[in-house]
Design an enzyme around this catalytic site. Sequence first.
Site, PDB file in Angstrom:
ATOM      1  N   TYR A 151       0.845  -1.202   0.000  1.00 38.67           N
ATOM      2  CA  TYR A 151       0.000   0.000   0.000  1.00 38.67           C
ATOM      3  C   TYR A 151       0.879   1.252   0.000  1.00 38.67           C
ATOM      4  O   TYR A 151       0.723   2.150  -0.840  1.00 38.67           O
ATOM      5  CB  TYR A 151      -0.930  -0.010   1.231  1.00 38.67           C
ATOM      6  N   LEU A 197      -8.088   2.430  14.097  1.00 37.71           N
ATOM      7  CA  LEU A 197      -8.249   2.299  15.554  1.00 37.71           C
ATOM      8  C   LEU A 197      -9.636   2.718  16.077  1.00 37.71           C
ATOM      9  O   LEU A 197     -10.338   1.908  16.700  1.00 37.71           O
ATOM     10  CB  LEU A 197      -7.152   3.103  16.264  1.00 37.71           C
TER      11      LEU A 197
END
Length: 428
Positions: A151, A197
């Site tokens: 990525y 998160l």
Amino acid sequence: MTWLITGGAGYIGAHVVRDMLASDRHVVVLDDLSTGRADRLPAGVPLVKADVSNRRAVRRALAEHEITGVMHFAARKQVGESVDRPLYYWSQNIGGLQVLLEEMADAGINQMVFSSSAAVYGQPDLTPGATGISSSGRITENAPCAPINPYGATKLSGEWMVASTARANAWHAISLRYFNVAGAATPELGDPAALNLIPMMLEALQHDRRPKVFGDDYPTPDGSCVRDYIHVADLSAAHVAAARLVEISHQAELLRAAGDRVQDAALRAESAAARLPGGSAAVEAAATVPARAIERMPAAARAVELAAQRIPGAIRATSGPGGRRGQAGDLVAEVAAQLGSMVARVAGVEDAPRLDHHVAVNIGTGRGYSVFEVVESLRRSMGREFAVDIEDRRPGDPPALIADPALAHALLGWRARRTLADMTDSAW
Ligand code: WQD
């Protein structure tokens, strides 16, 4: 100014679409709706439902909407998935970008904002004084780029593709390297995917599971990882600032380059005009326009040239009846007035920053928060306690990643304003 926003129906893109509209720009969205949603777009925003690698669709969108700049968000962004399916990431993130850049070059579009990521830095050596690391351990844009997953590699390669194309074609382009994006400007614009998160913790709580903390034995103050969380609304504002800088830089360069043409045209127009009845007065008026400003105005060049072309006809008119003499004088006066208003419009060009053809800029707050601090903030936002499970470290997670946002401030005049509490409140 009309900007094409690829991936404009996604989490970040949809915020930017709204802010670009609020800044009085026109926007058109190109999105394949694979992860984006059409209902994120405000009414009236044209949506081209297509993948960015669909050359015909891209070409048509650029031409039909008279696009002047492109913001490119459309891409895959899951680190783990990129490790499992690298070629998918290369084809989606780089194949699509190549088509887009080729079509932009063909269409003569020369302004771009590219969505990059702090993932380009990989796991930097954060020792203060190490290359590109500030004395406080923050990551500047001069830190070595060494992505540790496909990525990040596609984002860095994307920056390089944009940079080299921008240099070769004299474009102006900015890559924005996002740190950890969180929050939402309004509830319906929240991040629908539980991949980072805060959304992952919220999802766990929603299903009565305990959120996980990956590692509490890092060399950080409380043992959990530290990240630079940036509110998506602040990030979005950075894009508008980047678009503005790209536009201004481009206009300023055109204006600077137009000096000689403008001067020649102005001299021709002046001598023709001075021979007309009423012309001298108009020339005097035009002379009050600061010469340096005129030199820097392609728009003025065109107007004066146009007037110069029309003036020979006007000269012939002066041999006619008195009324037409008056018209010739009016024409020159009008040109002088137009010049004046154009000067006003481009005032400030001299102060415009000189942007390289491409520049990469960190977008973060410069303030780090640990996972435990995020947990605490979420508890406050939700108004309740919850327990967490401490898990092993997640492979590949560096202990701390904090942006040095000095360049963003200097170049874009931008600074993050929102707090961690704003992020957890709005995410909740
Ligand atoms: C943040 C911190 C975790 C989940 C990634 C990409 C980056 C960018 C943003 C796209 C880490 C910890 C997480 C959980 C936890 N992506 N964590 N419990 O890894 O910093 O960055 O997303 O552009 O390129 O690498 O973000 O949100 O996954 O993790 O303790 O359930 O939270 O270990 O320290 P990350 P993240």
